[in-house]
Scaffold this active site. Structure first.
Site, PDB file in Angstrom:
ATOM      1  CE  LYS A  48      55.397  28.046  41.276  1.00 17.05           C
ATOM      2  NZ  LYS A  48      56.113  29.289  40.790  1.00 17.05           N
ATOM      3  CG  HIS A 108      54.279  26.252  31.968  1.00 11.55           C
ATOM      4  ND1 HIS A 108      55.322  25.699  32.666  1.00 11.55           N
ATOM      5  CD2 HIS A 108      54.204  27.540  32.378  1.00 11.55           C
ATOM      6  CE1 HIS A 108      55.859  26.617  33.454  1.00 11.55           C
ATOM      7  NE2 HIS A 108      55.199  27.750  33.287  1.00 11.55           N
ATOM      8  CB  SER A 139      55.137  24.893  44.457  1.00  8.55           C
ATOM      9  OG  SER A 139      55.914  25.923  43.906  1.00  8.55           O
TER      10      SER A 139
HETATM   11  P1  A3P Z   1      58.444  25.960  46.162  1.00 12.44           P
HETATM   12  O1  A3P Z   1      57.246  26.818  45.961  1.00 12.44           O
HETATM   13  O2  A3P Z   1      58.090  24.598  46.671  1.00 12.44           O
HETATM   14  O3  A3P Z   1      59.498  26.592  46.981  1.00 12.44           O
HETATM   15  P2  A3P Z   1      58.820  27.016  38.737  1.00 12.44           P
HETATM   16  O4  A3P Z   1      60.121  27.705  38.477  1.00 12.44           O
HETATM   17  O5  A3P Z   1      58.550  25.879  37.822  1.00 12.44           O
HETATM   18  O6  A3P Z   1      57.714  27.973  38.882  1.00 12.44           O
HETATM   19  O7  A3P Z   1      58.999  26.270  40.143  1.00 12.44           O
HETATM   20  C1  A3P Z   1      59.105  27.004  41.328  1.00 12.44           C
HETATM   21  C2  A3P Z   1      59.532  26.079  42.434  1.00 12.44           C
HETATM   22  O8  A3P Z   1      60.923  25.726  42.269  1.00 12.44           O
HETATM   23  C3  A3P Z   1      59.427  26.753  43.797  1.00 12.44           C
HETATM   24  O9  A3P Z   1      59.107  25.698  44.716  1.00 12.44           O
HETATM   25  C4  A3P Z   1      60.840  27.276  43.968  1.00 12.44           C
HETATM   26  O10 A3P Z   1      61.184  27.613  45.280  1.00 12.44           O
HETATM   27  C5  A3P Z   1      61.631  26.093  43.444  1.00 12.44           C
HETATM   28  N1  A3P Z   1      63.022  26.432  43.125  1.00 12.44           N
HETATM   29  C6  A3P Z   1      63.496  27.419  42.332  1.00 12.44           C
HETATM   30  N2  A3P Z   1      64.838  27.453  42.355  1.00 12.44           N
HETATM   31  C7  A3P Z   1      65.232  26.466  43.183  1.00 12.44           C
HETATM   32  C8  A3P Z   1      66.514  25.994  43.641  1.00 12.44           C
HETATM   33  N3  A3P Z   1      67.658  26.579  43.259  1.00 12.44           N
HETATM   34  N4  A3P Z   1      66.535  24.948  44.497  1.00 12.44           N
HETATM   35  C9  A3P Z   1      65.384  24.360  44.889  1.00 12.44           C
HETATM   36  N5  A3P Z   1      64.159  24.756  44.517  1.00 12.44           N
HETATM   37  C10 A3P Z   1      64.084  25.800  43.667  1.00 12.44           C
END
Ligand code: A3P
Length: 292
Positions: A48, A108, A139
């Site tokens: 996340k 991870h 998140s």
């Molecule tokens: P949130 O849940 O705070 O919105 P991962 O890919 O490591 O699982 O992380 C997911 C997090 O990255 C989520 O955070 C998601 O919305 C955010 N995320 C993914 N793409 C993004 C982008 N283009 N800009 C900003 N945040 C992004």
């Protein structure tokens, strides 16, 4: 109380989420003889922290700004969920060891478990993405909840956050994950990125990633990629950013902001995160923007 937290399994001594399938002892054995390649690209994070975002950026860099219509999970192998070597009866393409180069992988795992060539000349590329732990916890909470009833987690945010801050979350204590990667940030084969920096200047960071990967792109293409990788643009293709093999199709894009934790944390919980996690960064030179 009797709160147990999300279901987990053990892989190479590391707690991993229940949905990492076929966790067997072969993985441990195979890991030690898995050979990385010079042109492998690993995107490594504590979950996340912006994995999907950087996966998309890297993909577009390799494809000169073209947006793929495939789900991100079809374009990247999740290393710790993968089969490292072919087994009898497998499709040759399934195992990582028989995939063509360049192999795009997300992972991870903590630093000490990631395979890495001792020889700098043929070391793969590793991009580590870190994000402030309070936003990570929020998140992650939404993410585990989105697995539905089969996800085995329907506790409150408070439940989850306590679990997280005490190092019982998947992949262990957040600070134990981030710091060993931060320590190696000057390795020319490792690029350490922060979610909050991407948020503040995507153009600059797309260029940085492309230079790290030795892909020279025109300013126009960099600008195009930066635009296409904004939250709003990626959200338009949100089907391609979902977990495919789970019925509830958990989404990898949610809110995409810095500081959403303020809508969830009590002052007491925030203090606990500062004391247990943020304090570990003291003297390391690593700090995070927690938003306003
Ligand atoms: P949130 O849940 O705070 O919105 P991962 O890919 O490591 O699982 O992380 C997911 C997090 O990255 C989520 O955070 C998601 O919305 C955010 N995320 C993914 N793409 C993004 C982008 N283009 N800009 C900003 N945040 C992004």
């Amino acid at each position: 109380g009797d709160f147990k937290g999300p279901r987990q399994a053990l892989l190479c001594g590391v707690r991993v989420p229940f949905y990492a399938p076929v966790i067997d002892t072969d993985f441990e054995k195979d890991l030690s003889r898995f050979e990385t390649r010079e042109d492998d690209v690993f995107i490594v994070t504590y979950p996340k922290s912006g994995t999907t975002w950087v996966q998309e950026i890297v993909w577009q860099i390799y494809h000169n700004g073209k947006v793929s219509r495939k789900n991100i999970e079809e374009r990247y192998a999740q290393f710790e969920k993968s089969q490292l070597f072919p087994r009898p009866g497998d499709e040759p393409a399934v195992a990582l060891s028989s995939r063509p180069s360049p192999r795009f992988m997300k992972c991870h795992f903590p630093y000490h478990l990631l395979p890495m060539s001792q020889n700098e000349a043929n070391r793969s590329k590793y991009i580590y993405v870190a994000r402030n732990p309070k936003d990570v916890a929020v998140s992650y909470f939404h993410f585990v909840r989105s697995f539905g009833p089969d996800g085995d987690f329907n506790g409150t945010f408070e439940n989850f956050a306590n679990f997280f801050v005490n190092g019982k979350g998947s992949y262990g204590l957040w600070s134990d994950h981030v710091l060993p990667w931060w320590k190696r940030r000057n390795d020319p084969h490792i690029l350490f990125l922060k979610y909050e920096d991407l948020k503040k200047d995507l153009y600059f960071n797309v260029r940085r990633v492309s230079e790290f990967l030795n892909k020279s792109l025109s300013e126009d293409v960099i600008a195009k990629i930066a635009h296409q990788c904004t939250f709003g643009e990626m959200k338009k293709n949100s089907d391609n950013f979902s977990v495919k093999d789970i019925d509830s199709k958990p989404l990898l894009l949610r809110k995409g902001q810095i500081g959403d934790w303020r809508n969830y944390f009590s002052a007491e919980l925030s203090k606990k995160f500062d004391e247990i996690l943020v304090s570990k960064l003291e003297g390391s030179g690593l700090s995070f923007d927690f938003g306003t």
